[in-house]
Design a protein around this motif. Sequence first.
Motif, PDB file in Angstrom:
ATOM      1  N   VAL A 221     -19.942   6.053 -46.088  1.00 44.67           N
ATOM      2  CA  VAL A 221     -18.540   6.416 -46.336  1.00 44.67           C
ATOM      3  C   VAL A 221     -17.857   6.944 -45.075  1.00 44.67           C
ATOM      4  N   PRO A 222     -18.509   7.798 -44.274  1.00 43.65           N
ATOM      5  CA  PRO A 222     -17.869   8.184 -43.003  1.00 43.65           C
ATOM      6  C   PRO A 222     -17.546   6.981 -42.114  1.00 43.65           C
ATOM      7  N   LEU A 223     -18.445   5.998 -42.076  1.00 46.77           N
ATOM      8  CA  LEU A 223     -18.194   4.788 -41.298  1.00 46.77           C
ATOM      9  C   LEU A 223     -16.963   4.051 -41.818  1.00 46.77           C
ATOM     10  N   LEU A 224     -16.874   3.885 -43.132  1.00 54.05           N
ATOM     11  CA  LEU A 224     -15.738   3.176 -43.722  1.00 54.05           C
ATOM     12  C   LEU A 224     -14.448   3.971 -43.541  1.00 54.05           C
ATOM     13  N   ARG A 225     -14.540   5.290 -43.642  1.00 51.85           N
ATOM     14  CA  ARG A 225     -13.351   6.120 -43.452  1.00 51.85           C
ATOM     15  C   ARG A 225     -12.832   5.990 -42.020  1.00 51.85           C
ATOM     16  N   ARG A 226     -13.731   6.010 -41.054  1.00 53.31           N
ATOM     17  CA  ARG A 226     -13.313   5.837 -39.652  1.00 53.31           C
ATOM     18  C   ARG A 226     -12.680   4.456 -39.448  1.00 53.31           C
ATOM     19  N   LEU A 228     -11.067   2.628 -41.690  1.00 55.36           N
ATOM     20  CA  LEU A 228      -9.729   2.610 -42.285  1.00 55.36           C
ATOM     21  C   LEU A 228      -8.730   3.382 -41.423  1.00 55.36           C
ATOM     22  N   GLU A 229      -9.175   4.488 -40.842  1.00 52.34           N
ATOM     23  CA  GLU A 229      -8.296   5.262 -39.960  1.00 52.34           C
ATOM     24  C   GLU A 229      -7.920   4.454 -38.730  1.00 52.34           C
ATOM     25  N   SER A 230      -8.882   3.711 -38.180  1.00 50.58           N
ATOM     26  CA  SER A 230      -8.622   2.917 -36.983  1.00 50.58           C
ATOM     27  C   SER A 230      -7.681   1.752 -37.243  1.00 50.58           C
ATOM     28  N   GLN A 231      -7.588   1.340 -38.529  1.00 48.96           N
ATOM     29  CA  GLN A 231      -6.761   0.179 -38.880  1.00 48.96           C
ATOM     30  C   GLN A 231      -5.346   0.546 -39.311  1.00 48.96           C
ATOM     31  N   LYS A 232      -5.062   1.856 -39.383  1.00 47.28           N
ATOM     32  CA  LYS A 232      -3.716   2.276 -39.745  1.00 47.28           C
ATOM     33  C   LYS A 232      -2.722   1.898 -38.645  1.00 47.28           C
ATOM     34  N   PRO A 233      -1.535   1.466 -39.046  1.00 46.34           N
ATOM     35  CA  PRO A 233      -0.521   1.138 -38.023  1.00 46.34           C
ATOM     36  C   PRO A 233      -0.192   2.356 -37.178  1.00 46.34           C
ATOM     37  N   ALA A 234       0.031   2.132 -35.910  1.00 48.73           N
ATOM     38  CA  ALA A 234       0.339   3.244 -34.986  1.00 48.73           C
ATOM     39  C   ALA A 234       1.705   3.853 -35.336  1.00 48.73           C
TER      40      ALA A 234
END
Length: 234
Positions: A221-226, A228-234
């Motif tokens: 889950v930490p891996l998936l959370r990171r 998803l965070e990295s894929q958020k639009p800037a």
Amino acid sequence: MTTALDPAGQLKLVIFDCDGVLVDSEGPSCRATAEFARSKGVPISDDEAHKRFAGMALPQVVKELEQELGHSLPDETAFKLRENLVQMMQKIAEPVGGALKMLTDMRALGMPVRVGSNSSIREMDAKFDRTEMSQYFPENRVHSANDMGCPKPAPDVYLYAAKAEGILPENCVVIEDSDTGAEAAWKAGMACVLLRPKDMPAPPFWPVEGSVRIAHLDELVPLLRRTLESQKPA
């Protein structure tokens, strides 16, 4: 190729294998298969059976045993082995370490999940009922490569799960522990998280693009959370 785990990708669906990822059933299943093989005259140890048959659908196991024996086994052999496994799993199936907490955390993450396994639906029903995982995986989100007639390493069960969700393969990540399943994910064009202890060798075709390896479900889950965070639009 951009995958679901890349910052430039889009993670939209997590597909779990069952045996060895969610339910600690590979060992008992392979030991039961080894015992059956020895009863038919195939001299195979429990350890060897695990190396050869882990992640493999029962019809495939029967074919391998037939090749080694040099003759066919009764048509109902795979069915009888499956029924024995169902009865066994109703009594002894246990979650993989960290699986229940991981599933609770996945629910909090809000990520859609499905299951794609070489086990039959009957086997998975027994395993999920025994381990109290049925609440996380309604029947329409559990898919059997065995029941489809296309066992892994064919990618069909993973492609079917993605289609059922209405998601493209490149937006999916598969959680696998076996060489057979990881190959199926690769053939499906999906990212793969390989769950495997650090002291065990990787699949012969590893690493593949867009895939990672973890040693414990606590890391997932930490891996998936990171991701998803990295894929958020800037």
